[in-house]
Design an enzyme around this catalytic site. Structure first.
Site, mmCIF file in Angstrom:
data_model
loop_
_atom_site.group_PDB
_atom_site.id
_atom_site.type_symbol
_atom_site.label_atom_id
_atom_site.label_comp_id
_atom_site.label_asym_id
_atom_site.label_seq_id
_atom_site.Cartn_x
_atom_site.Cartn_y
_atom_site.Cartn_z
ATOM 1 N N SER A 7 0.726 -1.247 -0.057
ATOM 2 C CA SER A 7 -0.053 0.016 0.198
ATOM 3 C C SER A 7 0.859 1.227 -0.136
ATOM 4 O O SER A 7 1.654 1.492 0.900
ATOM 5 C CB SER A 7 -1.000 0.130 1.300
ATOM 6 N N HIS A 32 -1.224 -1.306 -4.137
ATOM 7 C CA HIS A 32 -2.666 -0.830 -3.707
ATOM 8 C C HIS A 32 -2.504 0.702 -3.322
ATOM 9 O O HIS A 32 -1.676 1.157 -2.696
ATOM 10 C CB HIS A 32 -2.627 -1.677 -2.313
ATOM 11 N N ASP A 34 -4.862 3.636 -1.863
ATOM 12 C CA ASP A 34 -5.924 4.206 -0.891
ATOM 13 C C ASP A 34 -6.157 5.476 -1.054
ATOM 14 O O ASP A 34 -5.616 6.158 -0.919
ATOM 15 C CB ASP A 34 -5.237 4.184 0.649
ATOM 16 N N MET A 36 -8.983 8.124 0.173
ATOM 17 C CA MET A 36 -9.867 8.364 1.391
ATOM 18 C C MET A 36 -10.470 10.029 1.252
ATOM 19 O O MET A 36 -9.541 10.904 0.709
ATOM 20 C CB MET A 36 -9.027 8.406 2.607
ATOM 21 N N HIS A 65 -8.338 1.059 -3.747
ATOM 22 C CA HIS A 65 -9.514 0.936 -2.677
ATOM 23 C C HIS A 65 -10.098 2.209 -2.238
ATOM 24 O O HIS A 65 -9.299 2.938 -1.795
ATOM 25 C CB HIS A 65 -8.643 0.206 -1.321
ATOM 26 N N MET A 67 -12.045 4.637 -0.198
ATOM 27 C CA MET A 67 -12.797 4.564 1.092
ATOM 28 C C MET A 67 -13.396 6.055 0.977
ATOM 29 O O MET A 67 -13.186 6.792 1.455
ATOM 30 C CB MET A 67 -11.617 4.439 2.087
ATOM 31 N N MET A 136 -11.137 -6.242 5.702
ATOM 32 C CA MET A 136 -10.375 -5.042 6.340
ATOM 33 C C MET A 136 -9.851 -6.054 7.814
ATOM 34 O O MET A 136 -10.735 -6.398 8.592
ATOM 35 C CB MET A 136 -11.162 -3.729 6.880
ATOM 36 N N GLY A 141 -8.943 3.709 7.360
ATOM 37 C CA GLY A 141 -8.535 5.392 7.704
ATOM 38 C C GLY A 141 -7.120 5.661 7.810
ATOM 39 O O GLY A 141 -6.649 6.646 7.582
ATOM 40 N N PHE A 142 -6.346 4.705 8.273
ATOM 41 C CA PHE A 142 -5.087 4.858 8.498
ATOM 42 C C PHE A 142 -4.073 3.642 8.471
ATOM 43 O O PHE A 142 -4.473 2.689 8.797
ATOM 44 C CB PHE A 142 -4.740 5.647 10.325
ATOM 45 N N GLY A 143 -2.871 3.895 8.147
ATOM 46 C CA GLY A 143 -1.763 2.771 8.266
ATOM 47 C C GLY A 143 -1.325 2.464 9.482
ATOM 48 O O GLY A 143 -1.680 3.263 10.390
ATOM 49 N N GLY A 144 -0.710 1.465 9.546
ATOM 50 C CA GLY A 144 0.139 1.060 10.913
ATOM 51 C C GLY A 144 -0.800 0.796 12.101
ATOM 52 O O GLY A 144 -0.261 0.938 13.371
ATOM 53 N N ASP A 178 -6.474 -6.436 4.330
ATOM 54 C CA ASP A 178 -5.949 -5.175 4.095
ATOM 55 C C ASP A 178 -5.935 -4.738 5.725
ATOM 56 O O ASP A 178 -7.046 -4.736 6.151
ATOM 57 C CB ASP A 178 -6.498 -4.409 3.402
ATOM 58 N N GLY A 179 -4.803 -4.547 6.086
ATOM 59 C CA GLY A 179 -4.510 -3.744 7.442
ATOM 60 C C GLY A 179 -3.999 -4.704 8.345
ATOM 61 O O GLY A 179 -4.444 -5.721 8.836
ATOM 62 N N GLY A 180 -2.910 -4.136 8.905
ATOM 63 C CA GLY A 180 -2.175 -4.854 9.937
ATOM 64 C C GLY A 180 -1.252 -6.114 9.394
ATOM 65 O O GLY A 180 -0.866 -6.863 10.452
ATOM 66 N N GLY A 200 1.093 -2.286 3.874
ATOM 67 C CA GLY A 200 1.723 -0.549 3.818
ATOM 68 C C GLY A 200 2.809 -0.622 4.906
ATOM 69 O O GLY A 200 4.003 -0.549 4.221
ATOM 70 N N SER A 201 2.436 -0.465 6.057
ATOM 71 C CA SER A 201 3.970 -0.039 6.955
ATOM 72 C C SER A 201 4.739 -1.160 6.949
ATOM 73 O O SER A 201 6.053 -0.672 7.064
ATOM 74 C CB SER A 201 3.301 0.427 8.208
HETATM 75 C C1 DX5 Z 1 -6.290 1.425 5.679
HETATM 76 C C2 DX5 Z 1 -5.754 1.262 4.262
HETATM 77 C C3 DX5 Z 1 -4.882 -0.005 4.302
HETATM 78 C C4 DX5 Z 1 -3.398 0.684 4.729
HETATM 79 C C5 DX5 Z 1 -2.871 -0.460 5.451
HETATM 80 O O1 DX5 Z 1 -7.533 2.066 5.871
HETATM 81 O O2 DX5 Z 1 -7.021 0.670 3.561
HETATM 82 O O3 DX5 Z 1 -4.450 -0.048 2.897
HETATM 83 O O4 DX5 Z 1 -2.602 1.490 4.025
HETATM 84 O O5 DX5 Z 1 -1.706 -0.061 6.064
HETATM 85 P P1 DX5 Z 1 -0.997 -1.070 7.028
HETATM 86 O O6 DX5 Z 1 -0.356 -2.468 6.389
HETATM 87 O O7 DX5 Z 1 0.203 -0.313 7.773
HETATM 88 O O8 DX5 Z 1 -1.788 -1.563 8.241
HETATM 89 ZN ZN ZN Z 2 -6.423 -0.391 1.564
#
Ligand code: DX5
Ligand code: ZN
Length: 230
Positions: A7, A32, A34, A36, A65, A67, A136, A141-144, A178-180, A200-201
């Site tokens: 991401s 990927h 994102d 928002m 993606h 959002m 999800m 809404g946020f990475g990490g 997606d996420g974590g 992502g992170s």
């Molecule tokens: C969150 C995004 C994800 C995000 C994942 O709303 O849709 O794609 O970038 O980030 P990580 O892999 O850091 O959880």
């Molecule tokens: Zn995403």
């Protein structure tokens, strides 16, 4: 059969083209992307002009993606900007079937995204229009953020549904997460039923310097974990 989709939300936006090219050179399958809008989710990111800007940088699939709410206008804009896959959240569309059709009419693969508390039933009557489903592992809404463990049970539920559809129709629907997602949980997530992994992170924060191969080792570590699964 497993795909890794970094991401770019966690990339260095000041050098985005390089971040895309280098992560693909390091073995990423999809990019990927994102989107928002500070309305459907409490954050704001990038739109179709950025998709258009990175399109010439890579041959890799661009996995958009959304959002955002509403979704239909941006579906068309992203298809024109070179997206290959477009997914949206069922809560963000007044007409889910229509939005899925719109994505496919514009030549893209279509998918629905399920938040941690969103039931999978939304896919029931539109299976024939889905190329993938995205679950999800965090609230969007946020990475990490940290992976929510109950997602593993939900992945298994999603796998059962797409497998039954595959047996009836011969169509394959991908199950994306997606996420974590990290090196240390990707195997468990694959075992639960995911075949496409957004990270992502975990990927973009692993490259410290500007070495073009800075993402090789984290992606290789993810693949090594996935190789243990089957
Ligand atoms: C969150 C995004 C994800 C995000 C994942 O709303 O849709 O794609 O970038 O980030 P990580 O892999 O850091 O959880
Ligand atoms: Zn995403």
């Amino acid at each position: 059969m497993y795909l890794i989709a970094p991401s770019i939300l966690s990339a260095d936006f000041a050098r985005l083209g390089e971040e895309v090219a280098d992560v693909v050179a390091s073995g990423a399958d999809w990019i990927h992307f994102d989107v928002m809008d500070n309305h459907y989710v409490p954050n704001m990111t990038i739109g179709p002009v950025v998709c258009q800007a990175i399109r010439p940088v890579t041959q890799a699939t661009i996995d958009v993606h959304l959002m955002v709410k509403p979704v239909d206008r941006l579906i068309v804009d992203f298809a024109k900007a070179g997206a290959n896959v477009i997914t949206f959240h069922p809560e963000a569309s007044e007409h889910i079937d229509r939005s899925l059709s719109l994505i496919r009419e514009h030549g893209c693969q279509a998918g629905l995204v399920f938040n941690p508390a969103t039931p999978l039933q939304h896919m029931d009557y539109v299976m024939d229009k889905l190329d993938l489903v995205l679950l999800m592992g965090v609230n969007p809404g946020f990475g990490g953020q940290k992976f929510i463990p109950s997602t593993l049970t939900k992945l298994d539920d999603a796998r059962v549904r797409v497998k039954a559809h595959g047996q009836e129709t011969g169509r394959r629907i991908r199950v994306e997460i997606d996420g974590g997602v990290k090196v240390d949980n990707i195997a468990a997530i694959a075992l639960a039923g995911a075949d496409t992994f957004v990270a992502g992170s975990a990927i973009y924060h692993a490259g410290q310097d500007r070495d073009p191969h800075r993402y090789d080792s984290v992606i290789a570590a993810m693949r090594a974990e996935l190789a243990r699964v089957r």
